[in-house]
Scaffold this motif. Sequence first.
Motif, short mmCIF file in Angstrom:
data_model
loop_
_atom_site.label_atom_id
_atom_site.label_comp_id
_atom_site.label_asym_id
_atom_site.label_seq_id
_atom_site.Cartn_x
_atom_site.Cartn_y
_atom_site.Cartn_z
N LEU A 126 0.83 -1.20 0.00
CA LEU A 126 0.00 0.00 0.00
C LEU A 126 0.86 1.25 0.00
O LEU A 126 1.88 1.32 0.70
N GLY A 127 0.45 2.24 -0.78
CA GLY A 127 1.10 3.53 -0.73
C GLY A 127 0.53 4.37 0.41
O GLY A 127 -0.48 4.01 1.03
N GLU A 128 1.15 5.48 0.64
CA GLU A 128 0.73 6.38 1.71
C GLU A 128 -0.70 6.87 1.48
O GLU A 128 -1.09 7.21 0.36
N GLY A 129 -1.51 6.84 2.54
CA GLY A 129 -2.86 7.39 2.47
C GLY A 129 -3.93 6.43 1.99
O GLY A 129 -5.11 6.80 1.95
N VAL A 130 -3.57 5.21 1.62
CA VAL A 130 -4.57 4.24 1.18
C VAL A 130 -5.26 3.64 2.41
O VAL A 130 -4.59 3.09 3.29
N GLN A 131 -6.59 3.77 2.46
CA GLN A 131 -7.31 3.32 3.66
C GLN A 131 -8.38 2.27 3.38
O GLN A 131 -8.70 1.48 4.26
N ASP A 132 -8.93 2.26 2.17
CA ASP A 132 -10.06 1.38 1.91
C ASP A 132 -9.66 0.04 1.29
O ASP A 132 -10.51 -0.76 0.92
N VAL A 133 -8.36 -0.22 1.18
CA VAL A 133 -7.86 -1.47 0.63
C VAL A 133 -6.79 -2.01 1.57
O VAL A 133 -6.02 -1.23 2.14
N GLN A 134 -6.74 -3.34 1.73
CA GLN A 134 -5.76 -3.97 2.60
C GLN A 134 -4.86 -4.91 1.81
O GLN A 134 -5.28 -5.43 0.76
N VAL A 135 -3.66 -5.13 2.30
CA VAL A 135 -2.79 -6.15 1.71
C VAL A 135 -3.50 -7.50 1.79
O VAL A 135 -4.11 -7.84 2.80
N GLY A 136 -3.48 -8.23 0.68
CA GLY A 136 -4.17 -9.52 0.62
C GLY A 136 -5.54 -9.46 -0.04
O GLY A 136 -6.11 -10.49 -0.38
N ASP A 137 -6.07 -8.25 -0.24
CA ASP A 137 -7.38 -8.11 -0.91
C ASP A 137 -7.27 -8.53 -2.38
O ASP A 137 -6.29 -8.20 -3.06
N GLU A 138 -8.29 -9.21 -2.85
CA GLU A 138 -8.39 -9.55 -4.27
C GLU A 138 -9.17 -8.42 -4.96
O GLU A 138 -10.28 -8.08 -4.55
N VAL A 139 -8.57 -7.85 -6.01
CA VAL A 139 -9.14 -6.65 -6.62
C VAL A 139 -9.09 -6.73 -8.15
O VAL A 139 -8.39 -7.55 -8.74
N LEU A 140 -9.84 -5.82 -8.77
CA LEU A 140 -9.75 -5.58 -10.19
C LEU A 140 -9.76 -4.07 -10.40
O LEU A 140 -10.31 -3.34 -9.57
N THR A 172 -4.37 2.92 -8.91
CA THR A 172 -4.98 3.92 -8.03
C THR A 172 -6.46 3.61 -7.79
O THR A 172 -6.97 3.79 -6.69
N THR A 173 -7.15 3.14 -8.84
CA THR A 173 -8.58 2.85 -8.73
C THR A 173 -8.82 1.35 -8.87
O THR A 173 -8.61 0.79 -9.95
N VAL A 174 -9.23 0.73 -7.76
CA VAL A 174 -9.52 -0.70 -7.77
C VAL A 174 -10.83 -0.96 -7.03
O VAL A 174 -11.27 -0.15 -6.21
N ALA A 175 -11.45 -2.10 -7.34
CA ALA A 175 -12.68 -2.53 -6.67
C ALA A 175 -12.48 -3.95 -6.17
O ALA A 175 -11.66 -4.70 -6.72
N PRO A 176 -13.22 -4.36 -5.14
CA PRO A 176 -13.09 -5.72 -4.63
C PRO A 176 -13.54 -6.74 -5.66
O PRO A 176 -14.55 -6.53 -6.34
N LYS A 177 -12.80 -7.83 -5.79
CA LYS A 177 -13.22 -8.92 -6.67
C LYS A 177 -14.10 -9.88 -5.87
O LYS A 177 -13.64 -10.44 -4.88
N PRO A 178 -15.36 -10.08 -6.28
CA PRO A 178 -16.21 -11.03 -5.58
C PRO A 178 -15.63 -12.45 -5.66
O PRO A 178 -15.00 -12.81 -6.66
N ALA A 179 -15.87 -13.24 -4.62
CA ALA A 179 -15.31 -14.60 -4.57
C ALA A 179 -15.80 -15.45 -5.75
O ALA A 179 -15.09 -16.32 -6.23
N GLY A 180 -17.02 -15.18 -6.23
CA GLY A 180 -17.59 -16.00 -7.30
C GLY A 180 -17.16 -15.62 -8.70
O GLY A 180 -17.64 -16.18 -9.68
#
Length: 310
Positions: A83-97, A112-120
């Motif tokens: 994570l870069g400085e100031g990132v709050q809504d994403v965590q290390v280990g999150d699956e994203v697109l 810079t712009t990512v969304a959570p990847k649903p498990a399905g």
Amino acid sequence: MGGDTRGVVMKAILFDRFGGTDVLHEADIEVPQPGPGQVRVRVRAAGLNALDGKIRSGAMEAAFPTSLPAVPGAELAGVVDALGEGVQDVQVGDEVLGWSDTGSYAQYALATTVAPKPAGLDWQHAVALPVAGETAERVLDLLGVTAGETVLMHGAAGAVGTLAIQLATARGARVIATAGPTNQDYLTSLGATATLYGEGLVERVRALAPDGVDAVFDLAGKGALEDSVALRGGTERIVTIADFRAHQLGITFSSGGQERSAARLAALAQDAATGKLVTTVTAYPVDQAATAQQISDAGHVRGKLVLTLD
């Protein structure tokens, strides 16, 4: 990996001169460090877009100046690794697109712009969404498509068209979509009324829509604008994302990148995970990027071309 990785190298596909697909090659380059507001992603799938080939060839140099060497790829799906400085809504280990800031044909990329990847939703279908989803929604909004209207889409069997047909019909619009003979059933399966492009198009569309078409979305970029003007009786409510002659004809050309919304991408991903939104992908290992770009450069791709990484 995680943490500060200065000096650590990764594998990437890059080009250090403009040209054909033969300029793409694998190289070891330094793993990028996330800046403020960025995340670093361990890439599992990279989206391949027609623009990648146009940038590689040098054809887009005036619009998209490229510093060489360059790693292609505007979209990614993978696991957040730093994570870069100031990132709050994403965590290390999150699956994203999301959208890549540094080129996604690589083991690691910044975003810079990512969304959570649903498990399905698998990696390949996840990476089919960022660019195509943003483009489809942007143009449908520009056209002001609403329920009860008829929309003509030229060359709609690719990644953007696949989503645009479904998003337009979800608004209550009727879609007449063009493609070659091999993609007629595919367009129908997405909810469109399919017809062939090429000579006689105006007559075919008028037969399918005697009351006219309310809006035109050109994804083909191959001489469809004059037919669009004839069908609309003018240049209003015609948008192209592919034909650079648009300005000469007084037609709107729309290019993307400014409307990247993590919230909208998250909603599209949920719809894709539940089957409400269908994506079609053809995947190649990243070391076959040149082959995949060759197929993209030739046109007539059904759905989305995707590169996979271990």
